[in-house]
Write an enzyme that holds these catalytic residues in place. Structure first.
Site, PDB file in Angstrom:
ATOM      1  N   LYS A  54       0.835  -1.081  -0.135  1.00  6.92           N
ATOM      2  CA  LYS A  54      -0.256  -0.207  -0.114  1.00  6.92           C
ATOM      3  C   LYS A  54       0.995   1.155   0.061  1.00  6.92           C
ATOM      4  O   LYS A  54       0.450   2.280  -0.628  1.00  6.92           O
ATOM      5  CB  LYS A  54      -0.681  -0.081   0.965  1.00  6.92           C
ATOM      6  CG  LYS A  54      -2.084  -1.303   1.288  1.00  6.92           C
ATOM      7  CD  LYS A  54      -2.746  -1.259   2.620  1.00  6.92           C
ATOM      8  CE  LYS A  54      -3.671  -2.552   2.462  1.00  6.92           C
ATOM      9  NZ  LYS A  54      -4.352  -2.887   3.600  1.00  6.92           N
ATOM     10  N   GLN A  98      -5.404  -1.698   9.679  1.00  7.21           N
ATOM     11  CA  GLN A  98      -5.027  -2.950   9.123  1.00  7.21           C
ATOM     12  C   GLN A  98      -5.740  -4.172  10.007  1.00  7.21           C
ATOM     13  O   GLN A  98      -5.350  -4.097  11.198  1.00  7.21           O
ATOM     14  CB  GLN A  98      -3.616  -2.951   8.914  1.00  7.21           C
ATOM     15  CG  GLN A  98      -3.040  -4.179   8.306  1.00  7.21           C
ATOM     16  CD  GLN A  98      -3.525  -4.272   6.793  1.00  7.21           C
ATOM     17  OE1 GLN A  98      -3.555  -3.305   6.140  1.00  7.21           O
ATOM     18  NE2 GLN A  98      -3.980  -5.456   5.977  1.00  7.21           N
ATOM     19  N   ASP A 121     -11.268   1.895   3.131  1.00  5.29           N
ATOM     20  CA  ASP A 121     -11.528   0.502   3.019  1.00  5.29           C
ATOM     21  C   ASP A 121     -13.148   0.052   2.691  1.00  5.29           C
ATOM     22  O   ASP A 121     -13.214  -1.043   2.600  1.00  5.29           O
ATOM     23  CB  ASP A 121     -11.118  -0.051   4.440  1.00  5.29           C
ATOM     24  CG  ASP A 121      -9.937  -1.079   4.362  1.00  5.29           C
ATOM     25  OD1 ASP A 121      -9.357  -1.300   3.388  1.00  5.29           O
ATOM     26  OD2 ASP A 121      -9.257  -0.867   5.550  1.00  5.29           O
TER      27      ASP A 121
HETATM   28  N1  GUN Z   1      -6.565  -7.234   6.174  1.00  5.22           N
HETATM   29  C1  GUN Z   1      -6.619  -7.923   4.962  1.00  5.22           C
HETATM   30  N2  GUN Z   1      -7.125  -7.264   4.089  1.00  5.22           N
HETATM   31  C2  GUN Z   1      -7.338  -6.130   4.610  1.00  5.22           C
HETATM   32  C3  GUN Z   1      -7.986  -4.956   3.841  1.00  5.22           C
HETATM   33  O1  GUN Z   1      -8.310  -4.873   2.730  1.00  5.22           O
HETATM   34  N3  GUN Z   1      -8.212  -3.897   4.592  1.00  5.22           N
HETATM   35  C4  GUN Z   1      -7.757  -3.729   6.050  1.00  5.22           C
HETATM   36  N4  GUN Z   1      -7.744  -2.726   6.650  1.00  5.22           N
HETATM   37  N5  GUN Z   1      -7.072  -4.872   6.563  1.00  5.22           N
HETATM   38  C5  GUN Z   1      -6.880  -5.933   5.763  1.00  5.22           C
END
Ligand code: GUN
Length: 289
Positions: A54, A98, A121
């Site tokens: 990211k 996350q 998200d």
């Molecule tokens: N953990 C695994 N996939 C994701 C996601 O798309 N967003 C977040 N915040 N955590 C994750």
């Protein structure tokens, strides 16, 4: 049949090129620099790897990045307090916590604290509720399902009237993806851990989407000839190789289209996150095209 590869990584790169231009325009015309803030609790290796991807995507598109790391012992209240601070900060356009979080943290309370306008998200009840209404009201949609829809659209794979089978019913992937496919008038079946005869359902799929996290879950005998197969699973083999939930070698002999792992749904998830950050930044700053 040998399947055509759905090249998520290539589509993601095209999205980055567009987003980079959008970010420059925002900076020049509105003096706004989109900013994503990520909160990480603990040091889960998968989370660290996702966050690195990211951060790289932010650098590529010109989105500003900030990260707050917390010890496993952090409380729900401390996280909510930080989120409230970020909600009030006009320089922050996206807030991402996350997942997974340690067991003692209340995920619903943490997610609920995020301002839906900064919820890049797409996990808040507000944004999920909008998505539930219709495709027209999908706004900040969850990134993995959005990435899947974008891949299908890119290859002109029609969803209307198709039998779509989604394996996995998580709040992040399976449930919202099922809803987004339904919004496009697919006939949707959602399978999960308690589904009695998984193969019965998967064999009927025109579009088969699998996001469980179990290597080898889908073998070729579970897939119809000519099916479109979207593999959202991410698994590491004992040899350290990344693989999806489908047995790629045999399933790709039967499918008409298939996503590789890595290089399919993963890069599209990250690109859709960047798309959501830019969208949020434009709206929060009142930017008009
Ligand atoms: N953990 C695994 N996939 C994701 C996601 O798309 N967003 C977040 N915040 N955590 C994750």
């Amino acid at each position: 049949m040998t399947a055509k590869l759905i090249e998520g990584r290539k589509i993601a790169e095209e999205m980055y090129a567009d987003l980079e231009r959008e970010v420059s325009k925002l900076e020049v015309r509105a003096k706004v620099k989109p900013k994503l803030v990520v909160m990480l609790v603990g040091q889960d290796p998968a989370s660290l790897s996702y966050i690195k991807q990211k951060q790289k995507a932010c650098a590529k598109t010109g989105i500003e990045w900030d990260q707050f790391d917390y010890d496993e012992s952090v409380t729900t209240e401390e996280l909510v307090g930080k989120i409230e601070e970020l909600n009030a900060d006009p320089l922050v356009h996206g807030i991402l916590v996350q997942l997974p979080l340690p067991k003692h943290i209340s995920v619903p309370l943490v997610i609920r604290a995020i301002d839906p306008k900064k919820d890049v998200d797409g996990f808040t009840a507000y944004n999920l509720g909008k998505m539930f209404t219709s495709a027209d009201f999908e706004d900040l949609a969850p990134c993995t399902p959005l990435g899947v829809i974008k891949m299908l659209e890119y290859y002109d794979i029609n969803m209307k009237g198709k039998e779509a089978v989604v394996v996995g019913h998580s709040n992040i992937v399976g449930k919202p993806l099922s809803t987004m496919l339904l919004n496009r008038n697919a006939t949707v079946t959602t399978c999960h851990i308690d589904t009695k005869d998984l193969a019965f359902h998967t064999k009927r799929a025109d579009i088969l989407c699998v996001g469980v996290g179990k290597a080898g879950l889908i073998s070729a005998d579970m897939v119809a000839d000519g099916a479109v197969v979207i593999d959202i699973g991410v698994n590491r083999t004992d040899e350290g190789k990344l693989v999806g939930d489908c047995d790629f070698a045999s399933v790709s002999e039967k499918a008409s289209y298939i996503t590789p792992v890595p290089g399919g749904a993963g890069p599209m998830t990250v690109a859709c996150l960047m798309l959501n950050v830019v969208k949020a930044a434009k709206r929060l700053s009142g930017y008009k095209e």
